[in-house]
Design a protein around this motif. Structure first.
Motif, mmCIF file in Angstrom:
data_model
loop_
_atom_site.group_PDB
_atom_site.id
_atom_site.type_symbol
_atom_site.label_atom_id
_atom_site.label_comp_id
_atom_site.label_asym_id
_atom_site.label_seq_id
_atom_site.Cartn_x
_atom_site.Cartn_y
_atom_site.Cartn_z
ATOM 1 N N LEU A 259 91.930 47.676 51.887
ATOM 2 C CA LEU A 259 91.946 47.271 53.174
ATOM 3 C C LEU A 259 93.103 48.194 53.838
ATOM 4 O O LEU A 259 93.393 48.756 54.872
ATOM 5 N N PHE A 260 94.403 47.739 52.914
ATOM 6 C CA PHE A 260 95.776 48.403 53.229
ATOM 7 C C PHE A 260 96.259 49.530 52.653
ATOM 8 O O PHE A 260 97.360 50.070 52.959
ATOM 9 N N GLY A 261 95.540 50.065 51.810
ATOM 10 C CA GLY A 261 95.909 51.428 51.146
ATOM 11 C C GLY A 261 96.733 51.261 49.748
ATOM 12 O O GLY A 261 97.447 49.867 49.793
ATOM 13 N N HIS A 262 96.822 52.205 48.975
ATOM 14 C CA HIS A 262 97.881 51.760 47.920
ATOM 15 C C HIS A 262 98.462 53.086 47.332
ATOM 16 O O HIS A 262 97.892 54.195 47.673
ATOM 17 N N LYS A 263 99.477 53.061 46.640
ATOM 18 C CA LYS A 263 100.232 54.116 46.139
ATOM 19 C C LYS A 263 99.670 54.418 44.755
ATOM 20 O O LYS A 263 99.314 53.290 43.963
ATOM 21 N N LYS A 264 99.578 55.568 44.130
ATOM 22 C CA LYS A 264 99.318 55.744 42.921
ATOM 23 C C LYS A 264 99.939 55.106 41.793
ATOM 24 O O LYS A 264 101.237 54.965 41.830
ATOM 25 N N GLY A 265 99.310 54.090 40.996
ATOM 26 C CA GLY A 265 99.828 53.337 39.889
ATOM 27 C C GLY A 265 100.272 52.266 40.285
ATOM 28 O O GLY A 265 101.096 51.434 39.545
ATOM 29 N N ALA A 266 100.072 51.781 41.512
ATOM 30 C CA ALA A 266 100.409 50.474 42.105
ATOM 31 C C ALA A 266 99.450 49.297 41.257
ATOM 32 O O ALA A 266 100.305 48.241 41.061
ATOM 33 N N PHE A 267 98.496 49.657 40.468
ATOM 34 C CA PHE A 267 97.840 48.643 39.692
ATOM 35 C C PHE A 267 96.819 49.327 38.844
ATOM 36 O O PHE A 267 96.546 50.658 38.988
ATOM 37 N N THR A 268 96.419 48.771 38.033
ATOM 38 C CA THR A 268 95.566 49.096 37.095
ATOM 39 C C THR A 268 94.075 49.879 37.510
ATOM 40 O O THR A 268 93.586 48.801 38.290
ATOM 41 N N GLY A 269 93.926 50.732 37.454
ATOM 42 C CA GLY A 269 92.698 51.555 38.204
ATOM 43 C C GLY A 269 93.403 52.425 39.488
ATOM 44 O O GLY A 269 92.505 53.007 40.097
ATOM 45 N N ALA A 270 94.433 51.957 39.807
ATOM 46 C CA ALA A 270 94.896 52.875 41.161
ATOM 47 C C ALA A 270 95.506 54.315 40.653
ATOM 48 O O ALA A 270 96.658 54.530 40.358
ATOM 49 N N ASN A 271 94.279 55.297 40.390
ATOM 50 C CA ASN A 271 94.691 56.660 39.875
ATOM 51 C C ASN A 271 95.001 57.588 40.825
ATOM 52 O O ASN A 271 95.404 58.795 40.440
ATOM 53 N N GLY A 272 95.290 57.205 42.299
ATOM 54 C CA GLY A 272 95.787 58.145 43.309
ATOM 55 C C GLY A 272 96.047 57.131 44.525
ATOM 56 O O GLY A 272 95.835 56.296 44.708
ATOM 57 N N ASP A 273 96.825 58.098 45.491
ATOM 58 C CA ASP A 273 97.081 57.375 46.397
ATOM 59 C C ASP A 273 95.759 56.962 47.418
ATOM 60 O O ASP A 273 94.862 57.714 47.235
ATOM 61 N N ARG A 274 95.561 56.021 48.113
ATOM 62 C CA ARG A 274 94.623 55.563 48.940
ATOM 63 C C ARG A 274 94.972 55.212 50.332
ATOM 64 O O ARG A 274 95.871 54.527 50.487
#
Length: 532
Positions: A259-274
């Motif tokens: 929903l709100f996007g995330h930065k790479k490495g923000a949590f397990t599985g966040a392999n890139g910016d979204r």
């Protein structure tokens, strides 16, 4: 007693100024306004700046000559830039706000012919919004071959467009087209639904506030949200895209990131910016279906995003912004969810300014026939194959469909599936009575629901009171419920025992299944005779 005519207008620094000589031989809009045989101007208020005072005095003197009953008043308006919309509108807004209007005794008019184009536009807007509570008046010279050309003519314009027959007809037609579009062109007959669509059409084009669409699953919330977006896009109200997400598919950290996007490495599985769906919907429309399935943390962030248009992506220290319209959909009663602590009350208050409840198909039985035609049309567009009913089959299926015995639990999804199945089995694109009869059986079977009395919990409640059930470990309750059900389906204790111990009895040299069952039931103060 006749009402007084009070006119506000700008002194025309060019059109009203024609030099000192021969000024009566040329058309001057402000003077012409007071020369009309069938219009008496009782009071004329002219806006002008300091430099135009001499021109004002000349026009005032000439008006007194052609219309002695007219009182001409000066209103100094020293604009820094008469072409600056904000300055002109603000100055006129303040002026009209301070006026004391006698609506019973006076007719108020705003002269549109003089002043800059910006001034004319501002007069129009202030009259349309009723800040100036009157009508517009426009003057124009007569044609060259007409006599007394300097007096000209005038036209009064009432911005209540409903009073203009041709315009009113066009507006009604345009409104009807918009409503038909929201209904996907389906000629619906249900009065309550049609009224609902009328309200949604007005709100969709006049408000950017969130909309809440409620109603059972399959009632058409998603399709309606998409249609609202397309309608607003046609009217140039939205530039961005339509973004849809079913909140029931969002869970855990992935929900926040989606929903709100995330930065790479923000949590397990966040392999890139979204980027996030809210940013994808920038200047467009975001449809959150099943919003009641969102977690409380996501609800809190959504509330800030809707109210402020900004939020922090997961794992980021930098605020991002997005401007979007929100439509939320749910099949839950969010008031109940608030009471149970599963939905934020402040978020509900923010999204339910406009709440529309879509009725299920069973509540719109008079609309089933046109929706069958619509489903056949969609099928033809999707597959390229033309499919239709023969007369006998059509009458049989429609009779079944509109019957009160048909609950249509899946609403339009059930109808879509039924048409698709019958069309698939129809030979040479012709649905026969055979396909209809088979489909009726399928639907009736699909709509069957287990009786509450057949559930394990009900089995215990039928033979034990609530206090007894509470004393049984949750681990043992399903097993006991199954034992009770087997006993009810058996002729005697021994038969029930054989069914229950069919596996373990093979490992024993001597068995007495009935005795084993009797001892098991005794643990719960039950007997076979009491159960059956």
């Amino acid at each position: 007693m006749a009402r007084k005519n009070v006119v506000f207008g700008f002194l025309g620094t060019q059109l009203d100024y024609v030099g000192k000589m021969n000024r009566w031989e040329k058309w001057r809009p402000t003077v012409s306004l007071c020369q009309q045989d069938d219009l008496i101007v009782d009071e004329l208020v002219l806006f002008h700046d300091n430099r135009s005072k001499p021109l004002f005095e000349t026009v005032k003197k000439d008006v007194a000559q052609v219309s002695p009953e007219t009182s001409v008043k000066s209103e100094l308006m020293n604009l820094k830039n008469p072409w600056d919309f904000e300055e002109v509108y603000g100055t006129l807004y303040d002026f009209f706000s301070k006026q004391h209007y006698d609506l019973k005794g006076c007719n108020y008019l705003a002269h549109m012919t003089t002043g800059t184009h910006v001034a004319q536009i501002c007069l129009f807007l202030l009259t349309e919004s009723r800040k100036h509570p009157g009508k517009l008046i426009q003057t124009s010279p007569k044609r060259r071959n007409e006599k007394n050309r300097e007096t000209g003519s005038y036209q009064i314009i009432d911005l209540d467009l409903s009073k203009y027959d041709k315009l009113a007809t066009r507006l009604v037609e345009e409104q009807q087209e918009a409503q038909d579009f929201l209904k996907s062109g389906i000629s619906t007959h249900n009065a309550a639904f049609n009224q609902l669509i009328e309200e949604i059409e007005l709100v969709s084009l006049r408000s950017n506030a969130p909309l809440l669409l409620t109603g059972p699953t399959g009632a058409g919330k998603s399709q309606l949200a998409s249609r609202i977006y397309e309608l607003r896009q046609q009217r140039s109200a939205l530039e961005g895209q339509f973004v849809e997400v079913n909140c029931a598919t969002l869970r855990g950290d992935m929900a926040m990131g989606a929903l709100f996007g995330h930065k790479k490495g923000a949590f397990t599985g966040a392999n890139g910016d979204r980027k996030g769906l809210l940013r994808e919907a920038h200047k467009g429309l975001l449809f959150l279906d099943e919003i009641g399935e969102l977690g409380l943390d996501e609800q809190a962030m959504l509330l800030r995003a809707v109210e402020e248009g900004k939020w922090l992506p997961v794992g980021s220290d930098t605020t991002v912004k997005s401007s979007f319209q929100l439509i939320a959909g749910t099949n839950k009663d969010l008031r109940h969810e608030v009471a149970e602590g599963r939905f934020r009350e402040d978020l509900l208050a923010r999204i339910n300014l406009w709440t529309f409840t879509l009725p299920g198909l069973a509540e719109r039985r008079e609309d089933i026939a046109p929706n069958i035609d619509y489903e056949l049309k969609k099928l033809r567009q999707r597959t390229g194959n033309s499919v239709s009913f023969n007369k006998e089959a059509q009458e049989a299926f429609l009779s079944f469909a509109i019957s009160n015995n048909s609950p249509w639990l899946g609403n339009f999804r059930d109808l879509n599936a039924a048409i698709t199945r019958m069309a698939t089995f129809a030979p040479r694109g012709r649905i026969r009575i055979e396909e209809v009869q088979a489909e009726i059986k399928r639907l009736e079977h699909a709509w069957q629901r287990p009786s509450k009395a057949d559930t394990p919990a009900a089995q215990l409640e039928n033979h034990l009171d609530a206090r007894q059930v509470e004393k049984i470990d949750p681990f043992d309750r399903p097993q006991l419920a199954n034992v009770i059900q087997v006993c009810k389906e058996s002729n005697n204790l021994s038969e029930a025992g054989r069914k229950l111990f069919v596996v373990s009895r093979q490992q024993r040299k001597s068995t007495n299944d009935g005795d084993r069952l009797r001892k098991y039931l005794a643990k719960f103060n039950l007997s076979f005779s009491e159960i059956v």
